[in-house]
Design a protein around this motif. Structure first.
Motif, PDB file in Angstrom:
ATOM      1  N   SER A   7       0.927  -1.253   0.075  1.00 17.89           N
ATOM      2  CA  SER A   7      -0.086  -0.021  -0.059  1.00 17.89           C
ATOM      3  C   SER A   7       0.950   1.213   0.053  1.00 17.89           C
ATOM      4  CB  SER A   7      -0.930  -0.009   1.210  1.00 17.89           C
ATOM      5  OG  SER A   7      -0.397  -0.063   2.393  1.00 17.89           O
ATOM      6  N   GLY A   8       0.305   2.417  -0.090  1.00 18.18           N
ATOM      7  CA  GLY A   8       0.927   3.391  -0.207  1.00 18.18           C
ATOM      8  C   GLY A   8       1.100   4.480  -1.709  1.00 18.18           C
ATOM      9  N   GLY A   9       0.822   3.542  -2.651  1.00 15.88           N
ATOM     10  CA  GLY A   9       1.274   4.328  -3.868  1.00 15.88           C
ATOM     11  C   GLY A   9       0.087   5.467  -4.336  1.00 15.88           C
ATOM     12  N   ARG A  19       5.830   7.086   0.856  1.00 10.51           N
ATOM     13  CA  ARG A  19       6.315   5.850   1.681  1.00 10.51           C
ATOM     14  C   ARG A  19       5.329   4.497   1.434  1.00 10.51           C
ATOM     15  NH1 ARG A  19       6.813   4.502   8.088  1.00 10.51           N
ATOM     16  NH2 ARG A  19       4.551   4.367   8.115  1.00 10.51           N
ATOM     17  N   LEU A  20       5.871   3.752   0.898  1.00  7.24           N
ATOM     18  CA  LEU A  20       5.215   2.583   0.851  1.00  7.24           C
ATOM     19  C   LEU A  20       5.199   1.502   1.963  1.00  7.24           C
ATOM     20  CD1 LEU A  20       6.150   1.751  -3.134  1.00  7.24           C
ATOM     21  CD2 LEU A  20       4.629   3.003  -2.325  1.00  7.24           C
ATOM     22  N   ILE A  70      14.928   1.483   2.364  1.00 12.19           N
ATOM     23  CA  ILE A  70      14.080   0.337   2.942  1.00 12.19           C
ATOM     24  C   ILE A  70      14.188   0.032   4.282  1.00 12.19           C
ATOM     25  CG2 ILE A  70      16.081  -1.349   2.276  1.00 12.19           C
ATOM     26  CD1 ILE A  70      13.809  -3.614   1.656  1.00 12.19           C
ATOM     27  N   SER A  71      13.260  -0.237   5.135  1.00 16.26           N
ATOM     28  CA  SER A  71      13.234  -0.354   6.410  1.00 16.26           C
ATOM     29  C   SER A  71      12.157  -1.419   6.883  1.00 16.26           C
ATOM     30  CB  SER A  71      13.043   1.060   7.168  1.00 16.26           C
ATOM     31  OG  SER A  71      11.811   1.165   6.811  1.00 16.26           O
ATOM     32  N   LYS A  72      12.382  -1.984   8.052  1.00 13.39           N
ATOM     33  CA  LYS A  72      11.056  -2.989   8.632  1.00 13.39           C
ATOM     34  C   LYS A  72      10.899  -2.730  10.096  1.00 13.39           C
ATOM     35  CE  LYS A  72      12.574  -7.138   8.276  1.00 13.39           C
ATOM     36  NZ  LYS A  72      13.242  -8.829   8.156  1.00 13.39           N
ATOM     37  N   MET A  78       6.093  -5.526   9.416  1.00 15.90           N
ATOM     38  CA  MET A  78       5.893  -4.348   8.431  1.00 15.90           C
ATOM     39  C   MET A  78       7.048  -4.241   7.777  1.00 15.90           C
ATOM     40  SD  MET A  78       2.554  -3.383   8.314  1.00 15.90           S
ATOM     41  CE  MET A  78       2.684  -1.984   7.262  1.00 15.90           C
ATOM     42  N   LEU A  79       6.999  -3.868   6.228  1.00 14.37           N
ATOM     43  CA  LEU A  79       8.168  -3.422   5.798  1.00 14.37           C
ATOM     44  C   LEU A  79       7.921  -2.210   4.746  1.00 14.37           C
ATOM     45  CD1 LEU A  79      10.758  -4.514   4.186  1.00 14.37           C
ATOM     46  CD2 LEU A  79       9.302  -5.158   2.174  1.00 14.37           C
ATOM     47  N   TYR A  80       8.804  -1.419   4.722  1.00 13.95           N
ATOM     48  CA  TYR A  80       8.779   0.168   4.269  1.00 13.95           C
ATOM     49  C   TYR A  80       9.443   0.452   3.022  1.00 13.95           C
ATOM     50  CZ  TYR A  80       6.224   0.494   8.757  1.00 13.95           C
ATOM     51  OH  TYR A  80       5.322   0.265   9.953  1.00 13.95           O
ATOM     52  N   LEU A  81       9.131   1.304   2.240  1.00 14.01           N
ATOM     53  CA  LEU A  81      10.131   1.793   1.201  1.00 14.01           C
ATOM     54  C   LEU A  81       9.919   3.316   1.098  1.00 14.01           C
ATOM     55  CD1 LEU A  81      12.389   1.205  -0.775  1.00 14.01           C
ATOM     56  CD2 LEU A  81      10.478   1.244  -2.591  1.00 14.01           C
ATOM     57  N   GLN A  82      10.606   4.045   1.897  1.00 14.35           N
ATOM     58  CA  GLN A  82      10.683   5.508   1.989  1.00 14.35           C
ATOM     59  C   GLN A  82      11.342   5.946   0.518  1.00 14.35           C
ATOM     60  OE1 GLN A  82       9.286   7.531   4.161  1.00 14.35           O
ATOM     61  NE2 GLN A  82       9.701   9.394   2.498  1.00 14.35           N
ATOM     62  N   MET A  83      10.631   6.682  -0.302  1.00 16.82           N
ATOM     63  CA  MET A  83      10.914   7.118  -1.616  1.00 16.82           C
ATOM     64  C   MET A  83      11.088   8.674  -1.675  1.00 16.82           C
ATOM     65  SD  MET A  83       9.065   4.462  -4.059  1.00 16.82           S
ATOM     66  CE  MET A  83       7.362   5.176  -3.676  1.00 16.82           C
ATOM     67  N   THR A  84      12.229   9.216  -2.051  1.00 17.41           N
ATOM     68  CA  THR A  84      12.404  10.753  -1.999  1.00 17.41           C
ATOM     69  C   THR A  84      12.879  11.088  -3.462  1.00 17.41           C
ATOM     70  OG1 THR A  84      14.531  10.733  -1.144  1.00 17.41           O
ATOM     71  CG2 THR A  84      12.728  10.926   0.450  1.00 17.41           C
TER      72      THR A  84
END
Length: 115
Positions: A7-9, A19-20, A70-72, A78-84
């Protein structure tokens, strides 16, 4: 096979951030390396980042290095992808997966970056 839920797109402008998130019921993230991959329109899957079991080791594709993180959170599974600094070439459907461990087949989340 366990299907993750990404989610998050969203639609964002060039230079924006997102942030995904990804989670998966019945698949303990603490026990596996996890990947983010993406598929741009008309192209194949591209690996973009992975993270170790405990989260202390991360790797990135050159195309996103310095812009994505990338973080978890193993406690929350939960897994995350912060995109800047997003670019139009980041437009794609993003998936989390560990195909070898059976985490695959999610619907993905669409990121569209307008120029």
């Amino acid at each position: 096979e366990v299907q993750p839920v990404e989610s998050g797109g969203a639609l964002v402008q060039t230079g924006g951030s997102l942030r995904l998130s990804c989670t998966a019921s019945g698949f303990p993230f603490s026990r596996y390396t996890l990947n983010w991959v993406r598929q741009a329109p008309g192209k194949g899957l591209e690996w973009i980042a992975d993270i170790s079991l405990g989260g202390g080791i991360t790797r990135y594709a050159d195309s996103v290095k310095g812009r994505f993180t990338i973080s978890k959170d193993n406690a929350k599974n939960m897994l995350y992808l912060q995109m800047t600094n997003l670019k139009p070439e980041d437009t794609a459907v993003y998936y989390c997966e560990n195909e070898a461990a059976g985490l695959k087949g999610g619907q993905g989340t669409l990121v569209t970056v307008s120029s």
